[in-house]
Design a protein around this motif. Structure first.
Motif, PDB file in Angstrom:
ATOM      1  N   THR A 180      -7.298  -4.646  49.738  1.00 28.78           N
ATOM      2  CA  THR A 180      -7.601  -5.946  50.326  1.00 28.78           C
ATOM      3  C   THR A 180      -7.537  -7.026  49.260  1.00 28.78           C
TER       4      THR A 180
ATOM      5  N   CYS B 284      -4.552  -9.829  49.023  1.00 28.94           N
ATOM      6  CA  CYS B 284      -4.942 -11.235  49.208  1.00 28.94           C
ATOM      7  C   CYS B 284      -4.509 -12.089  48.018  1.00 28.94           C
TER       8      CYS B 284
ATOM      9  N   LEU C  55     -12.793 -10.303  55.619  1.00 30.74           N
ATOM     10  CA  LEU C  55     -12.077  -9.212  54.943  1.00 30.74           C
ATOM     11  C   LEU C  55     -12.731  -7.854  55.201  1.00 30.74           C
TER      12      LEU C  55
ATOM     13  N   LEU D  71      -7.894  -8.286  59.746  1.00 31.58           N
ATOM     14  CA  LEU D  71      -6.625  -8.327  59.012  1.00 31.58           C
ATOM     15  C   LEU D  71      -6.015  -6.937  58.912  1.00 31.58           C
TER      16      LEU D  71
ATOM     17  N   ARG E 101      -0.421  -5.471  55.063  1.00 36.42           N
ATOM     18  CA  ARG E 101      -1.572  -6.322  54.742  1.00 36.42           C
ATOM     19  C   ARG E 101      -1.090  -7.594  54.045  1.00 36.42           C
TER      20      ARG E 101
ATOM     21  N   GLN F 222      -1.306 -11.183  55.985  1.00 35.79           N
ATOM     22  CA  GLN F 222      -2.236 -12.131  55.373  1.00 35.79           C
ATOM     23  C   GLN F 222      -1.518 -13.409  54.964  1.00 35.79           C
TER      24      GLN F 222
END
Lengths: 331, 331, 331
Positions: C53, C57, C145, C153, C317, C321
């Motif tokens: 994550t 990000c 998150l 997400l 992801r 994102q």
């Protein structure tokens, strides 16, 4: 998909490639920086703390227009399983192969420091399994930021510092000398320097106390391409040297026996580089890869003297890493 | 190489310089941001956790086109030796002079928070040795992100917030008042505000319990340029004030005696800013440097009221730091 | 000031919006990246460690020309008070409302992981108070998150992976199956997937041991828009499935009773996805949100097989994102 090119040891690169990296690093140091890595990201993974390596890697990427993602093993993730086929019902919630494969989907390269406390057996640590596992499973280039056996980016910075100060290294005399140090370290810096200097045709002496021999295979490899002399005396080792490189490393004889090794090491306090020793050299430059324990490894007057290259070595980490990152990550 | 300009205390800057930083910060706040620090890197070194200071520094660099490298003392490096000439055979593997010299080869500036738990003697802590050591050995500008004695960037943000709300500060009344707080803090915020407000011609009252006097040299310095009144009562201190600045600091009388100080401090729970107190002011603005313990330092209704400047102060950290970074790092 | 749009759960978004995010994510994956977030900063706040994550990000922001500020609760800040009106004289020096308000002055968005160890009562954890508090007080968009209840997400990345592999999801069969796992986890991933798949018209089976039912309100909500079948057998659950999604979650029956739950869980080792199980599907794709405990949750041959989507899910992801950040932060 073809396998990516990794940089685990300088041995991975042909001599012409190293030459060209050094030339590019010199130009970068003179200010020739372009945003060649715009939009690229480098993952930085540290399994122990780092000041110089980390900062120089981050700034190298920034100056080339790229970015870094910093992952430290203690704060940011968990223990990774390394056994192939393991039934993972213990403490480790993720396999290194999955961490490597996933991170490689996000970033354009992975720079990893795997060096750690020695295990019980040199034979096993010498296999340098951790860094090779990351390389095996990553689909983007893996850069070794120091493993149990190698520290290629330090050696590259060292080569540049020696060339800046001495010109051609062919036939120049490098005295690699063991020093006192309350904390035993892996021989990665010494190993990488030894083979790099040999490839560049330097004559090498290695001075160390009995029991602190370097890895015999690596010494043999160095001997295959240049003159290498081993001795048990700093004074003898540095005689007529152009460069004195101070470094401490743990005893292979007492590998995995920290108490025995510490007792042995405690008797070796006089292995310090000082002005008297440097007087035996031929205007010998003083080198060290830092962090340096002042007045234990080397006296203040030597490290702060005109012939000390330590800050140039440190600065060169930035420039050589920029050359490497450009070379491996540019598309 | 000429020595770089550092920012340890606002005293390092002439008044005209502070004026021009405040004007620039106001323009930056209005949106006049250009990528003036493209390619520049700022090292951020924290010897304890930080939320506002860290985030505002990172975003300040980003918005100016630059980058940051974040180093926290606990996670990323080791204890640094500070004694000149030390024989470094103990716990500390690196000298602050080497850390400073090397980092200065990588980054364009170093922003450092050295404030820590008080030591046994005020006389020694007052020398603020840590931040000065970094400044002495760094070849790039060092910015003080809070030391034992000073917090210049907070004071700059506070000045901007007061000017935005009050216009010219000349002759305006600032009531600096001690408040309750279970955790004693250094007086850095109060010290920097006191001298900054004095230079801008504010009339100052300082209210605190007996034994919680501020450093007498600094109070004398403030008195040399403006009217400063000290009293032992919040109510008296805030009478007719344009600004009430709430802050807690440790007792100099019981410095280095945490148990005694805690017992003393425990009796002072009524040192809280509330609505009744604010009613004694002249539309007094409420200020605090945060983090703030609600309903201990100040009641919710005051901090959440229309005359509270606390979020403007916090936001101004960003704008004033951008002005400072541009001024010191632009080439 | 109008309240910003937050992303706490996919339920916050109309179906057309999710569609358009998936289309944009696919285009971003194909290389259509522009620096649409130049000059923007995203604050990343983690209340526990994160690899995927966090990295995805940070790289998402970088690739769009933006920057991130990373705040981890352990290293970088302190416990935050969450009670409205609290008298803050305890361990917590700052209120979440102040942290949120101040950070929102510095960054353009806040991405926050609030998931943590379960508390004593499901009823309370289910309120997901932490993420909602941040959202209530932040004046910039808050991105979830992973909270106690949702992981929007992840669900978005999962939807993209399923669409890439299966085309339209309408009428496709999703088998969500509980698996063994020595560490109980929150049901956030399962909850978000369940409702997302239902909205896309997938037929859903949920297989789990008795006592491991998902939240009955959420299951009812899914049932209101599609066919949902619950059963106590993996083999039954995966029959004819197009997708087998493996995930472990804690028992609601024994919520807040870790010892009892662990004893129960210990008997459920045969809840593992293996080749025999996959043979019952209709070329079923294998999915998992990682980290994955190999040979506990799933056998190596299945996760490493041709029909495994796990690395696509992980890669997605990044792309989803980027689509979300563009949508919420672009001005």
């Amino acid at each position: 998909m073809t396998a990516p090119l990794h940089l685990i040891s300088l041995n991975d690169l042909p001599q012409a490639e190293i030459e060209s990296l050094l030339v590019r690093a010199r130009d970068l140091k003179r200010g020739d920086t372009q945003p060649t890595l715009q939009g690229k990201s480098l993952g930085l993974i540290f399994f122990n703390p780092s000041l110089r390596t980390r900062t120089s890697c981050q700034v190298a990427m920034f100056q080339l227009g790229g970015q870094t993602v910093l992952l430290s093993s203690t704060a940011d993730f968990w223990d990774l399983e390394t056994q192939e086929g393991a039934m993972m019902d213990g403490e480790k919630p993720e396999h290194v192969k999955d961490a490597a494969r996933v991170l490689a989907r996000y970033v354009d390269g992975l720079a990893i420091r795997t060096v750690r406390e020695p295990g019980p057996r040199y034979r096993e640590d010498r296999r340098d399994e951790a860094i090779h596992l990351w390389a095996r499973h990553s689909t983007v280039p893996v850069f070794n930021l120091e493993s149990m056996l190698w520290h290629p980016l330090q050696a590259l910075a060292d080569l540049l510092a020696m060339r800046e100060s001495l010109g051609s290294l062919q036939g120049k005399k490098l005295a690699l000398t063991w020093t006192a140090n309350p904390q035993p370290q892996q021989a990665s810096v010494a190993n990488s320097l030894l083979l790099a200097a040999a490839r560049f045709g330097m004559e090498i002496s290695i001075a160390h106390p009995a029991g602190y021999e370097l890895d015999e295979q690596l010494v043999a490899e160095a001997k295959s391409s240049t003159k290498v002399r081993e001795c048990f005396s700093m004074a003898e080792g540095v005689e007529g040297a152009d460069v004195v490189y101070a470094r401490s490393w743990g005893s292979l004889k007492h590998y995995g026996q920290p108490t025995v090794e510490a007792a042995q090491r405690g008797k070796l306090r006089d292995w310090i580089v000082n002005r008297d020793l440097m007087a035996r050299t031929r205007d010998g430059r003083f080198m060290n890869a830092m962090p340096v324990r002042r007045n234990v490894v080397v006296t203040d007057d030597v490290i702060d003297g005109d012939l000390s290259l330590v800050y140039e070595q440190a600065e060169n980490r930035l420039h050589t890493q920029k050359a490497v990152l450009e070379r491996f990550l540019r598309t």
